[in-house]
Design an enzyme around this catalytic site. Structure first.
Site, PDB file in Angstrom:
ATOM      1  CE  LYS A  22      34.286  49.240  36.627  1.00  0.00           C
ATOM      2  NZ  LYS A  22      33.922  48.439  37.811  1.00  0.00           N
ATOM      3  CG  ASN A  23      37.298  48.254  39.303  1.00  0.00           C
ATOM      4  OD1 ASN A  23      36.179  48.752  39.288  1.00  0.00           O
ATOM      5  ND2 ASN A  23      37.563  47.056  38.792  1.00  0.00           N
ATOM      6  NE  ARG A  92      28.246  42.325  43.685  1.00  0.00           N
ATOM      7  CZ  ARG A  92      28.858  41.984  44.808  1.00  0.00           C
ATOM      8  NH1 ARG A  92      30.036  42.484  45.085  1.00  0.00           N
ATOM      9  NH2 ARG A  92      28.299  41.146  45.659  1.00  0.00           N
ATOM     10  CB  CYS A 116      26.334  40.678  40.009  1.00  0.00           C
ATOM     11  SG  CYS A 116      28.031  40.336  39.647  1.00  0.00           S
ATOM     12  NE  ARG A 121      31.453  40.448  42.297  1.00  0.00           N
ATOM     13  CZ  ARG A 121      31.649  41.544  41.576  1.00  0.00           C
ATOM     14  NH1 ARG A 121      30.825  41.844  40.593  1.00  0.00           N
ATOM     15  NH2 ARG A 121      32.641  42.353  41.844  1.00  0.00           N
ATOM     16  CG  ASP A 304      37.942  42.870  36.101  1.00  0.00           C
ATOM     17  OD1 ASP A 304      37.042  42.048  36.318  1.00  0.00           O
ATOM     18  OD2 ASP A 304      38.230  43.790  36.900  1.00  0.00           O
ATOM     19  CB  ILE A 326      38.602  35.513  40.146  1.00  0.00           C
ATOM     20  CG1 ILE A 326      40.109  35.591  39.856  1.00  0.00           C
ATOM     21  CG2 ILE A 326      38.181  36.561  41.176  1.00  0.00           C
ATOM     22  CD1 ILE A 326      41.013  35.463  41.039  1.00  0.00           C
ATOM     23  NE  ARG A 396      28.327  48.459  36.350  1.00  0.00           N
ATOM     24  CZ  ARG A 396      28.971  47.310  36.566  1.00  0.00           C
ATOM     25  NH1 ARG A 396      28.567  46.208  35.995  1.00  0.00           N
ATOM     26  NH2 ARG A 396      30.009  47.261  37.375  1.00  0.00           N
TER      27      ARG A 396
HETATM   28  N1  EPU Z   1      34.794  36.822  48.014  1.00  0.00           N
HETATM   29  C1  EPU Z   1      34.264  36.119  49.073  1.00  0.00           C
HETATM   30  N2  EPU Z   1      33.925  36.829  50.194  1.00  0.00           N
HETATM   31  C2  EPU Z   1      34.105  38.161  50.308  1.00  0.00           C
HETATM   32  C3  EPU Z   1      34.660  38.869  49.211  1.00  0.00           C
HETATM   33  C4  EPU Z   1      34.991  38.155  48.075  1.00  0.00           C
HETATM   34  O1  EPU Z   1      34.087  34.906  49.022  1.00  0.00           O
HETATM   35  O2  EPU Z   1      33.774  38.746  51.345  1.00  0.00           O
HETATM   36  C5  EPU Z   1      35.173  36.075  46.782  1.00  0.00           C
HETATM   37  C6  EPU Z   1      34.362  36.532  45.551  1.00  0.00           C
HETATM   38  O3  EPU Z   1      33.115  35.893  45.481  1.00  0.00           O
HETATM   39  C7  EPU Z   1      35.292  36.165  44.422  1.00  0.00           C
HETATM   40  C8  EPU Z   1      36.687  36.419  45.032  1.00  0.00           C
HETATM   41  O4  EPU Z   1      36.499  36.432  46.445  1.00  0.00           O
HETATM   42  O5  EPU Z   1      35.164  34.813  44.125  1.00  0.00           O
HETATM   43  C9  EPU Z   1      37.346  37.717  44.632  1.00  0.00           C
HETATM   44  O6  EPU Z   1      36.415  38.783  44.757  1.00  0.00           O
HETATM   45  P1  EPU Z   1      36.820  40.272  45.133  1.00  0.00           P
HETATM   46  O7  EPU Z   1      36.248  40.598  46.462  1.00  0.00           O
HETATM   47  O8  EPU Z   1      38.281  40.474  44.954  1.00  0.00           O
HETATM   48  O9  EPU Z   1      36.024  41.095  44.040  1.00  0.00           O
HETATM   49  P2  EPU Z   1      35.441  42.548  44.237  1.00  0.00           P
HETATM   50  O10 EPU Z   1      36.301  43.290  45.184  1.00  0.00           O
HETATM   51  O11 EPU Z   1      33.989  42.456  44.502  1.00  0.00           O
HETATM   52  C10 EPU Z   1      36.856  43.730  42.387  1.00  0.00           C
HETATM   53  C11 EPU Z   1      36.551  44.508  41.140  1.00  0.00           C
HETATM   54  C12 EPU Z   1      36.029  43.557  40.065  1.00  0.00           C
HETATM   55  C13 EPU Z   1      37.103  42.497  39.805  1.00  0.00           C
HETATM   56  C14 EPU Z   1      37.453  41.776  41.113  1.00  0.00           C
HETATM   57  C15 EPU Z   1      38.569  40.769  40.985  1.00  0.00           C
HETATM   58  C16 EPU Z   1      35.962  46.678  42.014  1.00  0.00           C
HETATM   59  C17 EPU Z   1      34.918  47.701  42.254  1.00  0.00           C
HETATM   60  N3  EPU Z   1      35.562  45.542  41.442  1.00  0.00           N
HETATM   61  O12 EPU Z   1      35.616  43.140  42.795  1.00  0.00           O
HETATM   62  O13 EPU Z   1      35.823  44.325  38.898  1.00  0.00           O
HETATM   63  O14 EPU Z   1      36.648  41.554  38.871  1.00  0.00           O
HETATM   64  O15 EPU Z   1      37.835  42.732  42.122  1.00  0.00           O
HETATM   65  O16 EPU Z   1      39.710  41.372  40.492  1.00  0.00           O
HETATM   66  O17 EPU Z   1      37.117  46.905  42.292  1.00  0.00           O
HETATM   67  C18 EPU Z   1      34.834  44.904  36.836  1.00  0.00           C
HETATM   68  O18 EPU Z   1      35.431  45.993  36.899  1.00  0.00           O
HETATM   69  O19 EPU Z   1      34.255  44.506  35.792  1.00  0.00           O
HETATM   70  C19 EPU Z   1      34.816  44.027  38.014  1.00  0.00           C
HETATM   71  C20 EPU Z   1      33.929  43.041  38.165  1.00  0.00           C
END
Ligand code: EPU
Length: 416
Positions: A22-23, A92, A116, A121, A304, A326, A396
């Protein structure tokens, strides 16, 4: 609303085929926005988040043809630069439209995703990256607007490792003028998969998979044909399920290299694992040993996989300490696991899990994607019947989860 009903206590046996990730699929589908012409993708999982992405792409004026696990996307007709609230609030990851839209159409208007269940996030690092590339950023009425006549390469340091933040900037910088260097970039396999696809489109990206990625901008990108990599979280979920039920399962069409930390922890817990080229065979122990884990960016233990591993520790011999580093609110499954008899105490970002001899089935409520998977796993070992409600979270991100478990011998069914 659908629910999943499980009668626990069966050992899982047989083989299961892992679906596309998915990701990895989400950013790759959005990368089609960077090209004119037909992109073709195979091994795309059939999930609600993929449907949400395709709906958003078609609202943007993109032609989408989806059949089974193959999807064709032609962004030649891309006309609209706005990702509206009604779609972003459902998924998101829609924020991944931001980078490609501003790179191709010079402007983007994307609803802010908001928090969320698992945390606030924010997307400040996505915006910081785009601003560094020369985009003008404005926030108003719940939307972020980014505009730039032509993005310019820049040096960008991410304060926190962010997966979709790295992906968004990779896509924007691919069409920028000059060279961009990303420092403290995410090293997740999904980032590498996106960089591979972008390079095959004609981008010039090196260093993906390391903390420093260099992107030399090009003027145009061409369409590609790409296969989505296997889902490492689905792989990990089936590994834990086999270990939990003292089963013996062969997991096929997976990428063992992407689940190193999970394999390590499962071995520590007593599982026997044989690694083949694209498959894994796991034999669960009769008694599970308790193991501590701390979630970290890749190659560390994946956040995850934290909820699923917590179920395993709930029935292990001894005490396990699980630290979530995280997301700030990723223990929402704990109260449901307690309803099944688990002994878990939470203090801040640490959960202390004392293994109990058995869990006992009950109705439970899913609250997010991975929490839902953890409750299904708990149902596989709990006495009697467990009913998991709010299954839409599961849909999802897991393709046919209950069918795959049923084929391995679990007594599990979906009730409409
Ligand atoms: N963060 C910030 N600012 C930003 C972006 C992130 O403070 O601009 C913080 C977040 O709040 C969090 C940390 O950085 O505390 C890491 O977040 P990240 O941005 O890496 O998460 P994401 O890109 O929104 C993806 C996956 C998630 C997975 C996380 C961590 C996708 C679509 N989603 O989310 O997947 O948990 O990386 O590995 O790739 C899931 O599949 O169930 C899922 C939640």
């Amino acid at each position: 609303m659908d629910k999943i009903v499980i009668h626990g206590g069966r050992r899982l046996e047989g083989s299961v085929r892992i679906s596309g990730s998915k990701n990895a699929a989400l950013p790759i589908l959005f990368s089609a926005l960077l090209t004119e012409g037909v992109n073709t993708y195979s091994n795309v999982p059939r999930l609600r988040d993929i449907d949400s992405t395709l709906l958003l792409l078609s609202r943007l004026g993109v032609r989408v043809d989806a059949g089974g696990s193959s999807i064709r996307i032609d962004a030649g007709g891309l006309a609209c630069h706005e990702a509206p609230y009604d779609l972003v609030r459902k998924m998101r990851a829609s924020v991944l439209a931001l980078g490609p839209l501003v790179a191709r159409l010079k402007r983007a208007r994307v609803s802010l995703p908001g928090g969320c269940a698992i945390g606030a996030r924010p997307i400040n690092l996505h915006l910081k990256g785009l601003a560094a590339l020369g985009a003008e950023i404005a926030l108003e009425h719940g939307y972020v607007t980014a505009s730039a006549r032509r993005l310019r390469g820049a040096e960008i340091y991410f304060d926190i490792v962010t997966v979709t933040g790295t992906e968004n900037i990779l896509m924007a910088a691919a069409l920028a003028e000059g060279t961009t260097v990303l420092r403290n970039a995410a090293r997740e396999p999904e980032v590498v998969a996106l960089a591979d696809v972008l390079n095959r489109m004609g981008a010039d990206i090196t260093g993906a998979g390391t903390p420093e990625i260099t992107i030399r901008g090009v003027d145009t990108l061409r369409p590609v044909s790409a296969e989505i990599i296997p889902d490492r979280i689905e792989t990990g979920t089936f590994l834990v399920a086999a270990a939990l039920t003292a089963g013996c399962v062969t997991i096929t069409h997976c990428e063992p290299q992407h689940v190193g930390a999970t394999l390590d922890k499962l071995r520590e817990a007593g599982a026997r694992i044989d690694v083949q080229d694209q498959s894994l065979t796991i034999t669960g122990p009769e008694r599970i040993a308790s193991v501590d884990i701390k979630t970290q960016p890749y190659p560390g233990f994946a956040t995850d996989m934290q909820a699923q591993f917590m179920v395993l520790m709930s029935v292990a011999d001894g005490v396990s300490v699980i630290s979530e580093s995280i997301f700030e609110n990723r223990f929402i499954h704990v109260s449901e696991l307690r309803r099944l008899g688990a002994d878990i105490r939470v203090s801040g970002n640490t959960a202390t899990v004392r293994g109990v001899p058995r869990l006992s089935g009950a109705p439970v409520m899913a609250t997010d994607l991975r929490a839902s998977a953890c409750l299904v796993l708990a149902g596989l070992v709990a006495d009697n019947t467990t009913e998991v409600h709010r299954v839409y979270h599961l849909d999802r991100g897991y393709e046919s989860l209950e069918d795959k478990f049923a084929a391995l011998g679990a007594a599990i069914r979906r009730v409409k």
